[in-house]
Design a protein around this motif. Sequence first.
Motif, PDB file in Angstrom:
ATOM      1  N   ILE A   1      -0.179  10.621   2.572  1.00  0.00           N
ATOM      2  CA  ILE A   1      -0.804  10.186   3.831  1.00  0.00           C
ATOM      3  C   ILE A   1      -2.311  10.011   3.627  1.00  0.00           C
ATOM      4  N   ASP A   2      -2.933  10.972   2.932  1.00  0.00           N
ATOM      5  CA  ASP A   2      -4.374  10.857   2.670  1.00  0.00           C
ATOM      6  C   ASP A   2      -4.681   9.592   1.872  1.00  0.00           C
ATOM      7  N   GLY A   3      -3.820   9.333   0.883  1.00  0.00           N
ATOM      8  CA  GLY A   3      -4.040   8.146   0.046  1.00  0.00           C
ATOM      9  C   GLY A   3      -3.912   6.854   0.845  1.00  0.00           C
TER      10      GLY A   3
ATOM     11  N   VAL B   1       0.837  -1.206   0.000  1.00  0.00           N
ATOM     12  CA  VAL B   1       0.000   0.000   0.000  1.00  0.00           C
ATOM     13  C   VAL B   1       0.873   1.258   0.000  1.00  0.00           C
ATOM     14  N   VAL B   2       1.868   1.270   0.870  1.00  0.00           N
ATOM     15  CA  VAL B   2       2.709   2.465   1.000  1.00  0.00           C
ATOM     16  C   VAL B   2       3.554   2.677  -0.261  1.00  0.00           C
ATOM     17  N   SER B   3       4.129   1.600  -0.786  1.00  0.00           N
ATOM     18  CA  SER B   3       4.964   1.739  -1.995  1.00  0.00           C
ATOM     19  C   SER B   3       4.132   2.239  -3.167  1.00  0.00           C
ATOM     20  N   VAL B   4       2.982   1.609  -3.356  1.00  0.00           N
ATOM     21  CA  VAL B   4       2.156   1.946  -4.519  1.00  0.00           C
ATOM     22  C   VAL B   4       1.581   3.355  -4.375  1.00  0.00           C
ATOM     23  N   THR B   5       1.065   3.680  -3.207  1.00  0.00           N
ATOM     24  CA  THR B   5       0.474   5.010  -3.014  1.00  0.00           C
ATOM     25  C   THR B   5       1.522   6.102  -3.196  1.00  0.00           C
ATOM     26  N   SER B   6       2.694   5.899  -2.610  1.00  0.00           N
ATOM     27  CA  SER B   6       3.750   6.909  -2.746  1.00  0.00           C
ATOM     28  C   SER B   6       4.165   7.068  -4.206  1.00  0.00           C
TER      29      SER B   6
END
Lengths: 431, 262
Positions: free
Chosen positions: B229-231, B194-199
Amino acid sequence: MSELKTGTTVRLTNGRTCKVKKELGRGGQGIVYAVDYGGKDHALKWYTAPGIINSKAFYKNLNNNVNAGTPAPNFIWPIAVAESQSGSYGYVMAIRPKGYEEMGQFILNHVQFDNVHAQLNACLQVSTAFQKLHIRGLSYQDMNDGNFFINPKTGDVLICDNDNVAPDGVSISGIGGKAGYMAPEIVEGKTMPNKYTDYFSLAVCLFILIYMNRPFEGQWYLSCPCDNNPEMARKLNGFSSVFIMDPTDAKNRPVRGVHNNVIKRWGIYPALLANAFCKTFSKEAINNPTQRLMDKQWHNILLQIRSMYVKCPNCGKETFLDAQQMNKPCIWCQKPAPAFNVLKVGRFSIPLVASQTIFDCQVTGQNDYDLKAGEVIAKNGQLGIMNTSAYPWTVTLPDNSSKVVNNGSGMPVRAGLKIKFGNQGDSGEII
Amino acid sequence: MANDPFAVEAITRRVMPLIFMVDTSGSMGGAKIAALNTAVRESLNEVGEISKNNSDAQIKVGALEFSSDAQWMYPQLEDSESFKWQDLQAGGLTSFGAAINELNNKLSQSHGFMSEPSGMRAPAIILLSDGEPTDEYKHALEKIKGNNWFKIAVKVAIAIGDDANKDILAEFTGNIEAVITVHNIDQLKKIIRVVSVTSSMVTSRSTPVGGSTSNGTTPVVADPQTQAIDGIQGTIDSNPTLTGVDQGPSTTNAGTDDWSGW
C-alpha cells in the motif's frame, strides 16, 4: 509531483547544474535518471518517497557524505547534491561502467565467476571496501545483493545505493534492510542498523558469493510455509535463526535437491573459511553482535584462502592446498598433494608449490593486496622463490649466515630458511 | 564442464503467487474489459521481467474471473515469464461470493496452489470490480478471513468507476487504503500496471522497520500488505498522470467517470 521531465536542468548545491536525459529505472525510494553533468554522462537519483523528501537530516547527511568523499574506489559515491526543487531533491553519481553484473544475477546463475580467483577477489574487495567505510565511523545500513555490481571476469566490485550511509548508530532513513540480509537484532526490533549489523549482512553476502546458498535457509526454514509473514520472518531470521552448517545444531541443514550448491562446495573450500562462517553465524554471535567477525578479519582470512588456491602438484589443475589438512585430496584428481613446504609470515601460511604467488601485503602489511612480491618457480625438479618485489630479501640460513636476494634473483625452497622482507617488512620462515 | 566440482545451479527461490480476481459481469463489457485485458497482458510482461531478475522469489500468476459463476483461467499457477493471458469476455451476474470460495479453496497447501517445493511467499491478490455482488458473499468472506494465506496476502482492489461498491471491496482487502478508484480507461490501464508491479516487488525490497506483530507492539518489519500500500501510494503521489485516481475513502474525483473507450 516529484518526477523530472527530460531536459530539466537541476541546480546543485555546489553551484553547478545537471540536465536530465532520460529515466533509467525506479525503485522504492526514487527514480534514477541519466543526466549530463560537466559534459559527461552521470546518474541522478531523485527521491519520490515522502519520508526522505521531508527529512532534513537525510538531506544534511547526504551533503556530509558528498563533502567527505568516498571511503574506497568501489563505492559509487554521491558526488553532488541537488538543491531542493520540483518538490524533491537527489544526488549525482557516476554511471556504472559496462561489464558489471548485479549480484542477483549470480544468485540466479545467469552469470558465473570466470574462476575462483575472480570469486575470491570479489569477496576481498567487498570486505576491504566496508573496512574502509567502517574505519571512518560510518555504517552502510542496508547491505544486500542489490547493492553489489560485480565483474564476473575479474571479481572487481562496485557498491551502489550509498545514500543510507551514516555515522555509526545514526539511522537516517528508517530502513531496516532486506529480509535474509538483515541482522537478527533488527528483525527482532531491538536496534536499527549499525556497524555490527553490517558485519552480519557482509557475512551473508560473502557466504552467498562463495557457497551459492543462503546461510539460514535449510530444512527448518523450508518447513515454514510462508517466510514473509512477519511473525514467521521474525522466527526464521531473528534470535532463533539457525545457521545451516551450525556444528551444534543440525535442525536447519541444507536439503539435498534444494540446497545442492552448499552441500557440494562446503567441503571444497578450506576449513578456515568454514570455521569463520560457523563462528560469525554461531548462536553466540547471533545473539551477541560483538562476537561477529569484522571486515578486517574477513580480509585476512580471504588473503589466506587466496594463497591456498594453487595448482595441484599431481594434476596441475587448481585446487585448495591446506597445510593443516595435508591428506585432503585434490578436487580434480582426488589425490592428496605430496608433502609441501610452507612460508609462515605474519598471520599467513603460504603453501610453496609451483606458480604460487607471494603478495606484498602478506610480507609487508601494506594495503595493496594485488601487488606481488614473489613467485614460486620450478626448475630442474627443484622449487625456488623469485623475488619480484622492489626490495631486497635477507635470507638467514640454519648456520646463521645470511644472503641477500634482490629483485630478479631467486632462493631455494628449503625448510629452516628465514627471510626478512626489505627493511620494513615482516620476517618469515620456511617450514 | 560436466564434472566441474565448482559447478552450481541457481539458488532456489520461493514462489510468490500473483492472483488477478476479475469481475467479468455484464457491466464490465465494452471498453472496460478491453482495456483490462490489454493492461493486464502488458503488465504481465513487466512482471515476468521482474520475476526473471528477482533473486528472492519467482512470481507465478493465477487468474480467477467471476460473473454468473467463478472460474480459473488455468488450473494451476503459471510462471509469469511465460503466462499467456486469455482475453476475458464480460457478461452475466457478479458472483463475488462464489469467487471468494474458489479463491479460498486454492489458498491451501494441501489441495491448492500453496505447495511449491521451494516454499511460498505471501500471495498478492488484485481484485478488479465495477459493481457490487449479486450473490450472498458475506459467508464466503467470513470463511476466507480465517485462511492464513489470505490473512498474510497483499490484497488490493481496483474499483472501476463510481458504481463500484468501495465498502465491500474494503471488506475484502481489510483496509480501505488498499482500494483504488479509477475513473477512465487510461487510469485503469496505468493503475493495473502500478499495482501489479508494486505487489510483485514487495518480496525483494529493503523494508522500513516500525510495523507491529498481531500480538504485540514490538517494532518489526512491516507486513507485505502495508509495504504494498505504501509503495502504491508513493507511486500515485509522485506521478502527475495519476492525479485523477482516488486512493482509499477519497472521493475527490467522484463524478468524473468516463468510459467512452479509447
